[in-house]
Scaffold this active site. Structure first.
Site, PDB file in Angstrom:
ATOM      1  N   CYS A  67       0.794  -1.234   0.000  1.00  0.00           N
ATOM      2  CA  CYS A  67       0.000   0.000   0.000  1.00  0.00           C
ATOM      3  C   CYS A  67       0.822   1.278   0.000  1.00  0.00           C
ATOM      4  O   CYS A  67       0.516   2.218  -0.742  1.00  0.00           O
ATOM      5  CB  CYS A  67      -0.979  -0.002   1.173  1.00  0.00           C
ATOM      6  SG  CYS A  67      -0.229   0.150   2.820  1.00  0.00           S
ATOM      7  N   HIS A 101      -2.430   1.082   7.066  1.00  0.00           N
ATOM      8  CA  HIS A 101      -2.700   1.109   5.631  1.00  0.00           C
ATOM      9  C   HIS A 101      -2.729   2.562   5.171  1.00  0.00           C
ATOM     10  O   HIS A 101      -3.068   3.454   5.950  1.00  0.00           O
ATOM     11  CB  HIS A 101      -4.043   0.422   5.347  1.00  0.00           C
ATOM     12  CG  HIS A 101      -4.468   0.456   3.921  1.00  0.00           C
ATOM     13  ND1 HIS A 101      -3.746  -0.153   2.919  1.00  0.00           N
ATOM     14  CD2 HIS A 101      -5.539   1.039   3.304  1.00  0.00           C
ATOM     15  CE1 HIS A 101      -4.359   0.042   1.757  1.00  0.00           C
ATOM     16  NE2 HIS A 101      -5.442   0.766   1.971  1.00  0.00           N
ATOM     17  N   ASP A 113      -7.743   4.120  -3.817  1.00  0.00           N
ATOM     18  CA  ASP A 113      -6.880   3.133  -3.161  1.00  0.00           C
ATOM     19  C   ASP A 113      -6.466   2.082  -4.180  1.00  0.00           C
ATOM     20  O   ASP A 113      -7.254   1.218  -4.549  1.00  0.00           O
ATOM     21  CB  ASP A 113      -7.616   2.473  -1.996  1.00  0.00           C
ATOM     22  CG  ASP A 113      -6.689   1.655  -1.104  1.00  0.00           C
ATOM     23  OD1 ASP A 113      -5.571   1.348  -1.544  1.00  0.00           O
ATOM     24  OD2 ASP A 113      -7.101   1.324   0.027  1.00  0.00           O
TER      25      ASP A 113
END
Length: 236
Positions: A67, A101, A113
């Site tokens: 991420c 995250h 995302d």
């Protein structure tokens, strides 16, 4: 930041106006082109919170990342194209720590995302609290006790707030994710990318392909087969 090279990497040839339509297509193309993977952790290659390193890995090495890398690089691309981007801290699980995250808030309205793995293909509208239909399923953003929850296909995926964060604030958790025995990133190799109708995932000793709701699993019997699958399916 080489915008031309980045757009070529994700196969995007459309308009570059910093509007909703461009954002949605960039987001989708990124997820279809750049895999979510944690291979450097298992190859004992440190991952630093460094935007230039993120970009070099994705563009020059034609790799993916997890991420911090994927959303960190995508944020750089969006800013170069004129979007307003804020980094958001999220928690994968209600009891997880902050910075577990990274997600993105784009032009104040959109939750983007490209670094979660199996999730929404197109940005979600942060102003809505109803179901949002996406090619990957039905997603929803709910408010709970002063924070937001992103729910995908009936499952809580992550908890977050809209407080803007600096890239360097994610550094301690980035180190923890790649070194702690408790981190799921240190426990199993994974490489996964979205497709137009599903997903391809190489994890543990299995190659998993889902397409239009049909899931097939192929056992991976050796390291040679594992690396062959990585080359053939992901171009590494």
């Amino acid at each position: 930041m080489n915008v031309e090279r980045y757009l070529a990497r994700i196969g995007y040839t459309g308009p570059r106006t910093a509007n909703d339509e461009t954002l949605h297509e960039l987001h989708r193309r990124h997820l279809l082109s750049v895999p979510f993977e944690n291979l450097d952790i298992h190859w004992k290659r440190p991952i630093d919170i460094d935007e230039e390193r993120f970009l070099a890995k994705i563009l020059a090495e034609r790799r993916g990342g997890f991420c911090y890398e994927l959303n960190g690089a995508f944020a750089a691309l969006l800013r170069a194209l004129g979007f307003d981007v804020q980094l958001l801290s999220a928690r994968v699980g209600q009891n997880a720590p902050d910075y577990d995250h990274m997600a993105l808030r784009v032009n104040d309205r959109w939750l983007a995302d490209v670094g979660f793995g199996d999730s929404f293909l197109e940005p979600l509208d942060l102003t809505l609290r109803d179901d949002q239909h996406d090619p990957a399923g039905i997603f929803r953003i709910e408010e709970r006790s002063g924070e937001l929850v992103m729910i995908g296909n009936g499952e809580e995926q992550f908890f977050f707030t809209l407080i803007p964060r600096r890239l360097e604030e994610f550094a301690p958790m980035c180190r923890w994710q790649q070194t702690a025995p408790e981190s799921h990133f240190t426990q199993k190799r994974v490489c996964s990318v979205a497709t137009e109708h599903g997903r391809i995932t190489l994890t543990g000793n299995r190659l998993i392909v889902s397409d239009r709701g049909v899931r097939t699993e192929t056992p991976i019997a050796s390291e040679e087969e594992w690396r062959a699958a990585l080359r053939e399916r992901f171009g590494f």
